[in-house]
Write a protein that holds these residues in place. Sequence first.
Motif, short mmCIF file in Angstrom:
data_model
loop_
_atom_site.label_atom_id
_atom_site.label_comp_id
_atom_site.label_asym_id
_atom_site.label_seq_id
_atom_site.Cartn_x
_atom_site.Cartn_y
_atom_site.Cartn_z
N ASP A 29 55.05 -10.90 -0.29
CA ASP A 29 53.65 -11.29 -0.40
C ASP A 29 52.88 -10.42 -1.39
OD1 ASP A 29 53.89 -13.34 1.42
OD2 ASP A 29 53.28 -12.12 3.14
N ASP A 30 53.51 -9.35 -1.82
CA ASP A 30 52.86 -8.48 -2.80
C ASP A 30 52.98 -9.10 -4.19
OD1 ASP A 30 51.88 -5.41 -3.17
OD2 ASP A 30 53.06 -6.07 -4.90
N PRO A 31 51.88 -9.20 -4.95
CA PRO A 31 51.95 -9.88 -6.25
C PRO A 31 52.84 -9.19 -7.28
CG PRO A 31 49.82 -8.78 -5.95
CD PRO A 31 50.51 -8.74 -4.63
N HIS A 32 53.15 -7.91 -7.05
CA HIS A 32 53.99 -7.19 -8.01
C HIS A 32 55.48 -7.30 -7.67
CE1 HIS A 32 50.50 -5.50 -9.96
NE2 HIS A 32 50.06 -5.03 -8.81
N SER A 33 55.80 -7.77 -6.48
CA SER A 33 57.20 -7.89 -6.08
C SER A 33 57.81 -9.17 -6.66
CB SER A 33 57.32 -7.91 -4.55
OG SER A 33 56.87 -6.69 -4.00
N ARG A 34 59.11 -9.14 -6.87
CA ARG A 34 59.80 -10.33 -7.37
C ARG A 34 61.27 -10.24 -6.98
NH1 ARG A 34 59.41 -11.15 -13.39
NH2 ARG A 34 57.24 -10.56 -13.12
N MET A 35 61.83 -11.41 -6.69
CA MET A 35 63.26 -11.47 -6.42
C MET A 35 64.03 -11.22 -7.72
SD MET A 35 63.76 -11.84 -3.22
CE MET A 35 65.54 -12.12 -3.30
N VAL A 36 65.06 -10.39 -7.60
CA VAL A 36 65.92 -10.08 -8.75
C VAL A 36 67.24 -10.82 -8.64
CG1 VAL A 36 67.11 -8.24 -9.99
CG2 VAL A 36 64.83 -7.82 -9.04
N THR A 37 67.82 -10.82 -7.45
CA THR A 37 69.06 -11.57 -7.20
C THR A 37 68.90 -12.34 -5.90
OG1 THR A 37 70.07 -9.70 -6.01
CG2 THR A 37 70.50 -9.86 -8.38
N VAL A 38 69.40 -13.57 -5.87
CA VAL A 38 69.39 -14.40 -4.68
C VAL A 38 70.78 -14.99 -4.52
CG1 VAL A 38 68.35 -16.36 -3.50
CG2 VAL A 38 66.96 -14.97 -5.04
N LEU A 59 73.30 -1.82 -7.57
CA LEU A 59 72.37 -1.78 -6.45
C LEU A 59 72.73 -2.81 -5.39
CD1 LEU A 59 68.96 -1.33 -8.30
CD2 LEU A 59 70.56 0.41 -7.50
N GLN A 60 73.30 -3.91 -5.81
CA GLN A 60 73.75 -4.90 -4.82
C GLN A 60 74.83 -4.30 -3.92
OE1 GLN A 60 74.39 -8.17 -7.85
NE2 GLN A 60 73.53 -9.38 -6.17
N GLN A 61 75.66 -3.44 -4.46
CA GLN A 61 76.66 -2.77 -3.63
C GLN A 61 76.02 -1.75 -2.68
OE1 GLN A 61 79.45 -2.07 -7.30
NE2 GLN A 61 80.66 -1.66 -5.45
N LEU A 62 74.94 -1.13 -3.11
CA LEU A 62 74.32 -0.06 -2.32
C LEU A 62 73.28 -0.56 -1.34
CD1 LEU A 62 73.82 2.60 -5.15
CD2 LEU A 62 75.68 2.48 -3.47
N VAL A 63 72.61 -1.67 -1.67
CA VAL A 63 71.52 -2.18 -0.83
C VAL A 63 71.91 -3.48 -0.16
CG1 VAL A 63 69.12 -2.93 -0.81
CG2 VAL A 63 69.80 -1.04 -2.27
N GLY A 64 72.38 -4.43 -0.94
CA GLY A 64 72.72 -5.75 -0.42
C GLY A 64 72.69 -6.76 -1.53
N PRO A 65 73.25 -7.94 -1.31
CA PRO A 65 73.36 -8.93 -2.38
C PRO A 65 72.03 -9.52 -2.82
CG PRO A 65 74.10 -9.85 -0.29
CD PRO A 65 73.92 -8.39 -0.07
N ASP A 66 71.06 -9.62 -1.89
CA ASP A 66 69.74 -10.15 -2.22
C ASP A 66 68.80 -8.97 -2.47
OD1 ASP A 66 70.72 -12.69 -1.81
OD2 ASP A 66 70.14 -12.71 0.29
N LEU A 67 68.29 -8.90 -3.69
CA LEU A 67 67.58 -7.71 -4.14
C LEU A 67 66.18 -8.07 -4.63
CD1 LEU A 67 68.59 -4.73 -4.41
CD2 LEU A 67 69.02 -5.21 -6.83
#
Length: 246
Positions: free
Chosen positions: A231-240, A83-91
Amino acid sequence: MSSAGAPLRESDVEHYREHGWLRLGRLFDASTLAELRAEERRFRLDVGYGAASNRNLRVNVQLCERSEPVRRACVAGRQIPMLQQLVGPDLCLTHQQFVTKLPDREGEHSDIPFHQDNGYGRLEPMTDITVWVPLVDTDERNGALRIVPGSHRDGLLEHRRSAVNPVLVEAATGEASLLVGAAAGEGIAFSGLTLHASGPNHSSEARPAFYVRYCEPHVRMLSEGGRSVLDDPHSRMVTVTTEDST
């Protein structure tokens, strides 16, 4: 030819850009599949998703905080470097759900009509991606995924309430759709603008599937007042990967 260490070939990335979807191969091994099937059954709701005629469709959402196997599959699965290849490095992970179709009964339906994921929860920019993984083998008989290749290039379509199930929306008939059968644990990725659907379950067994949606961290949720996805409580960073330059 793929870059060194990259899980997807350049031709895979080009296929996704051109057609709006891509097979990712097997993402979950037998042990993970067993865990996720057990979690799906543990969290399966007793009521259907929609009207009484739709009680064969069971949907349970945002279980990362309640299930360690679900959380691990979302944030540490084999799909992440692809997904990093398809969307971007920060996911960023924005949505997860189990979608289960129980066996058909007369007068009851589990159809999900053709729609774009941005027809439900609109993000901006619409560069989001969904990974759909059946937890059992799927084909036309038990409600496999259908995709309209290239439909993502038409932008966001008008969606209306579905005649099949009033809590669902639909955008088009999907006349040029492709049946995408998949083995248990195989991942199918598609754009948030790709038309997709699934039919009823004519088999004698439940057809559970695992769904997870990702986006870039700067995305805003237009269907939620334009607030940041983070800001959504269900969202979370996967890769930074981006360094803070301040």
